[in-house]
Design a protein around this motif. Structure first.
Motif, PDB file in Angstrom:
ATOM      1  N   HIS A 204       0.348 -18.228   2.794  1.00 18.81           N
ATOM      2  CA  HIS A 204      -0.885 -18.000   2.119  1.00 18.81           C
ATOM      3  C   HIS A 204      -0.736 -16.841   1.339  1.00 18.81           C
ATOM      4  O   HIS A 204      -1.734 -16.115   0.768  1.00 18.81           O
ATOM      5  CB  HIS A 204      -1.833 -18.078   3.064  1.00 18.81           C
ATOM      6  N   LYS A 205       0.314 -15.960   1.193  1.00 22.07           N
ATOM      7  CA  LYS A 205       0.623 -14.637   0.586  1.00 22.07           C
ATOM      8  C   LYS A 205      -0.330 -13.589   1.098  1.00 22.07           C
ATOM      9  O   LYS A 205      -0.676 -12.473   0.209  1.00 22.07           O
ATOM     10  CB  LYS A 205       0.450 -14.896  -1.148  1.00 22.07           C
ATOM     11  N   GLY A 206      -0.889 -13.402   2.324  1.00 20.10           N
ATOM     12  CA  GLY A 206      -1.795 -12.688   2.909  1.00 20.10           C
ATOM     13  C   GLY A 206      -0.710 -11.355   3.460  1.00 20.10           C
ATOM     14  O   GLY A 206       0.221 -11.632   4.135  1.00 20.10           O
ATOM     15  N   ALA A 207      -1.404 -10.036   3.271  1.00 18.45           N
ATOM     16  CA  ALA A 207      -0.641  -9.094   3.598  1.00 18.45           C
ATOM     17  C   ALA A 207      -0.908  -9.039   5.266  1.00 18.45           C
ATOM     18  O   ALA A 207      -2.072  -9.293   5.630  1.00 18.45           O
ATOM     19  CB  ALA A 207      -1.196  -7.768   3.027  1.00 18.45           C
ATOM     20  N   GLU A 208       0.330  -8.672   6.145  1.00 21.62           N
ATOM     21  CA  GLU A 208       0.096  -8.858   7.534  1.00 21.62           C
ATOM     22  C   GLU A 208      -0.070  -7.258   7.985  1.00 21.62           C
ATOM     23  O   GLU A 208      -0.924  -7.045   8.854  1.00 21.62           O
ATOM     24  CB  GLU A 208       1.242  -9.519   8.111  1.00 21.62           C
ATOM     25  N   PHE A 209       0.711  -6.559   7.515  1.00 21.30           N
ATOM     26  CA  PHE A 209       0.517  -4.877   7.792  1.00 21.30           C
ATOM     27  C   PHE A 209       1.490  -4.096   7.008  1.00 21.30           C
ATOM     28  O   PHE A 209       2.108  -4.754   6.078  1.00 21.30           O
ATOM     29  CB  PHE A 209       0.979  -4.746   9.382  1.00 21.30           C
ATOM     30  N   GLU A 210       1.183  -2.914   6.982  1.00 27.05           N
ATOM     31  CA  GLU A 210       1.725  -1.970   6.266  1.00 27.05           C
ATOM     32  C   GLU A 210       1.791  -0.514   7.062  1.00 27.05           C
ATOM     33  O   GLU A 210       0.845   0.102   7.392  1.00 27.05           O
ATOM     34  CB  GLU A 210       0.986  -1.363   5.000  1.00 27.05           C
ATOM     35  N   VAL A 211       3.059  -0.218   7.195  1.00 33.29           N
ATOM     36  CA  VAL A 211       3.506   0.737   8.484  1.00 33.29           C
ATOM     37  C   VAL A 211       4.154   1.892   7.839  1.00 33.29           C
ATOM     38  O   VAL A 211       5.116   1.631   7.352  1.00 33.29           O
ATOM     39  CB  VAL A 211       4.150   0.314   9.763  1.00 33.29           C
ATOM     40  N   TYR A 212       3.644   3.019   8.239  1.00 34.95           N
ATOM     41  CA  TYR A 212       4.110   4.383   7.743  1.00 34.95           C
ATOM     42  C   TYR A 212       5.524   4.609   8.859  1.00 34.95           C
ATOM     43  O   TYR A 212       4.847   4.965  10.070  1.00 34.95           O
ATOM     44  CB  TYR A 212       3.434   5.631   7.546  1.00 34.95           C
ATOM     45  N   LEU A 213       6.636   4.687   8.871  1.00 35.05           N
ATOM     46  CA  LEU A 213       7.488   4.669   9.610  1.00 35.05           C
ATOM     47  C   LEU A 213       7.656   6.129  10.243  1.00 35.05           C
ATOM     48  O   LEU A 213       8.035   6.068  11.563  1.00 35.05           O
ATOM     49  CB  LEU A 213       8.927   4.310   9.030  1.00 35.05           C
ATOM     50  N   ASP A 214       7.256   7.133   9.495  1.00 39.00           N
ATOM     51  CA  ASP A 214       7.341   8.557   9.861  1.00 39.00           C
ATOM     52  C   ASP A 214       6.299   8.970  11.042  1.00 39.00           C
ATOM     53  O   ASP A 214       6.293   9.902  11.669  1.00 39.00           O
ATOM     54  CB  ASP A 214       7.696   9.478   8.879  1.00 39.00           C
ATOM     55  N   ASN A 215       5.130   8.126  10.879  1.00 36.36           N
ATOM     56  CA  ASN A 215       3.767   8.559  11.302  1.00 36.36           C
ATOM     57  C   ASN A 215       3.446   7.697  12.327  1.00 36.36           C
ATOM     58  O   ASN A 215       2.595   7.957  13.448  1.00 36.36           O
ATOM     59  CB  ASN A 215       2.747   8.847  10.403  1.00 36.36           C
ATOM     60  N   ASP A 216       3.413   6.335  12.057  1.00 39.77           N
ATOM     61  CA  ASP A 216       2.978   5.255  12.876  1.00 39.77           C
ATOM     62  C   ASP A 216       3.706   4.838  14.027  1.00 39.77           C
ATOM     63  O   ASP A 216       3.322   4.188  14.806  1.00 39.77           O
ATOM     64  CB  ASP A 216       2.664   3.997  11.890  1.00 39.77           C
ATOM     65  N   LEU A 217       4.928   4.921  13.935  1.00 36.89           N
ATOM     66  CA  LEU A 217       5.806   4.817  14.955  1.00 36.89           C
ATOM     67  C   LEU A 217       6.888   5.738  15.433  1.00 36.89           C
ATOM     68  O   LEU A 217       6.963   6.852  14.958  1.00 36.89           O
ATOM     69  CB  LEU A 217       6.886   3.658  14.364  1.00 36.89           C
ATOM     70  N   ASP A 218       7.050   5.839  16.802  1.00 35.69           N
ATOM     71  CA  ASP A 218       7.544   6.916  17.448  1.00 35.69           C
ATOM     72  C   ASP A 218       9.236   6.394  17.367  1.00 35.69           C
ATOM     73  O   ASP A 218       9.421   5.923  18.247  1.00 35.69           O
ATOM     74  CB  ASP A 218       7.141   7.344  18.639  1.00 35.69           C
ATOM     75  N   PHE A 219      10.015   7.109  16.693  1.00 29.60           N
ATOM     76  CA  PHE A 219      11.554   6.845  16.582  1.00 29.60           C
ATOM     77  C   PHE A 219      12.159   8.023  17.247  1.00 29.60           C
ATOM     78  O   PHE A 219      12.286   9.449  16.792  1.00 29.60           O
ATOM     79  CB  PHE A 219      11.873   6.765  15.176  1.00 29.60           C
TER      80      PHE A 219
END
Length: 291
Positions: A204-219
């Motif tokens: 359906h071409k809908g956006a699911e998510f948009e994640v900032y790797l440096d801020n939204d996730l803890d690596f």
């Protein structure tokens, strides 16, 4: 964590796929001689290189697909026969220690493409994605392609989801139907070129998510001053999906290549279950005239 120059594989890892036996297949651009070759390396579960293979005129190697058939690992990718601007979709087995010429009989020339394409293979659904330089992306059945039919099931353009090729350093992509993931971000993150991963539903071409790797996730252990996101890929273990990320890092930008480190992360994913029923009835906006 592993070093790209002390493992016999040369240069930074462009893309990584996890095999069903826990090993990894990685790609590296080898254009030092101007031939735009791709080196594939088979690495064990601890990332030690077991063997390497060179695909002549295989281009950048930023994205490829892995298909496992009867204990043979096949690579879906592209080749340019004359190292020009004409590209062919190909499939070939990984063969340790081989320099694979474009006309090698082991290279299955599936069909010519309409331009440079980034190729990924969805092992769960036997589907192929081909993303072109203008952002247009086609989703097709692998069986159709192998039969010589370019029958596009779904098409979309990733620039519709926030990717700007003039600002974002586009890195890699992955198909896990119906979801499609793309990653972008340069060596030094800026506001215009952040390290991000996007996800969309190709149906359906809908956006699911948009994640900032440096801020939204803890690596953990990702504190280098200079880091570049490379791989975003999906693999399954015990029927559970995981996202695979790789970063090429350097403590200081001025450090030589021998100081680079590849850092690999896996993140478990939880998928939203499909709706059991979908109400396709018509909504009457005039029912409540007080709105």
């Amino acid at each position: 964590v592993y070093g790209p120059d002390d493992n016999g594989a040369h240069s930074a890892t462009q893309y990584m796929a996890r095999l069903s036996n826990g090993q990894y297949l990685t790609s590296r651009a080898r254009d030092d001689s101007g031939s735009s070759d791709t080196m594939f390396a088979l690495q064990d579960s601890k990332f030690a290189v077991q063997s390497v293979m060179l695909q002549v005129h295989g281009q950048h190697g930023g994205t490829f697909g892995v298909q496992e058939v009867n204990n043979t690992v096949y690579i879906w990718s592209i080749v340019s026969l004359k190292n020009d601007h004409n590209y062919i979709l190909v499939r070939f087995p990984y063969v340790a220690g081989v320099t694979l010429q474009p006309t090698d009989s082991r290279v299955q020339q599936v069909m010519p493409l309409k331009g440079y394409g980034r190729v990924n293979y969805d092992r769960q659904h036997d589907m192929v994605s081909i993303g072109y330089n203008d952002g247009s992306t086609d989703i097709l059945k692998a069986s159709d392609l192998l039969a010589g039919n370019y029958n596009v099931l779904y098409n979309f353009n990733i620039t519709d989801y926030g990717i700007d090729f003039n600002k974002n350093t586009y890195q890699s992509e992955c198909l896990d139907f119906p979801y499609f993931y793309v990653a972008a971000g340069g060596g030094q993150e800026t506001n215009e070129d952040p390290h991000k991963v996007w996800a969309l539903n190709v149906v359906h071409k809908g956006a699911e998510f948009e994640v900032y790797l440096d801020n939204d996730l803890d690596f953990p252990n990702l504190t280098d001053e200079n880091r570049e996101v490379e791989t975003c890929n999906v693999f399954y273990e015990d029927s559970k999906p995981y996202m695979l990320f790789t970063f090429n890092t350097n403590a200081l930008l001025i450090n030589p290549a021998s100081m680079e480190r590849e850092k690999v992360y896996t993140i478990p994913m939880i998928k939203r279950p499909a709706a059991s029923t979908i109400d396709k009835g018509t909504i009457n906006d005039n029912v409540n005239t007080d709105d």
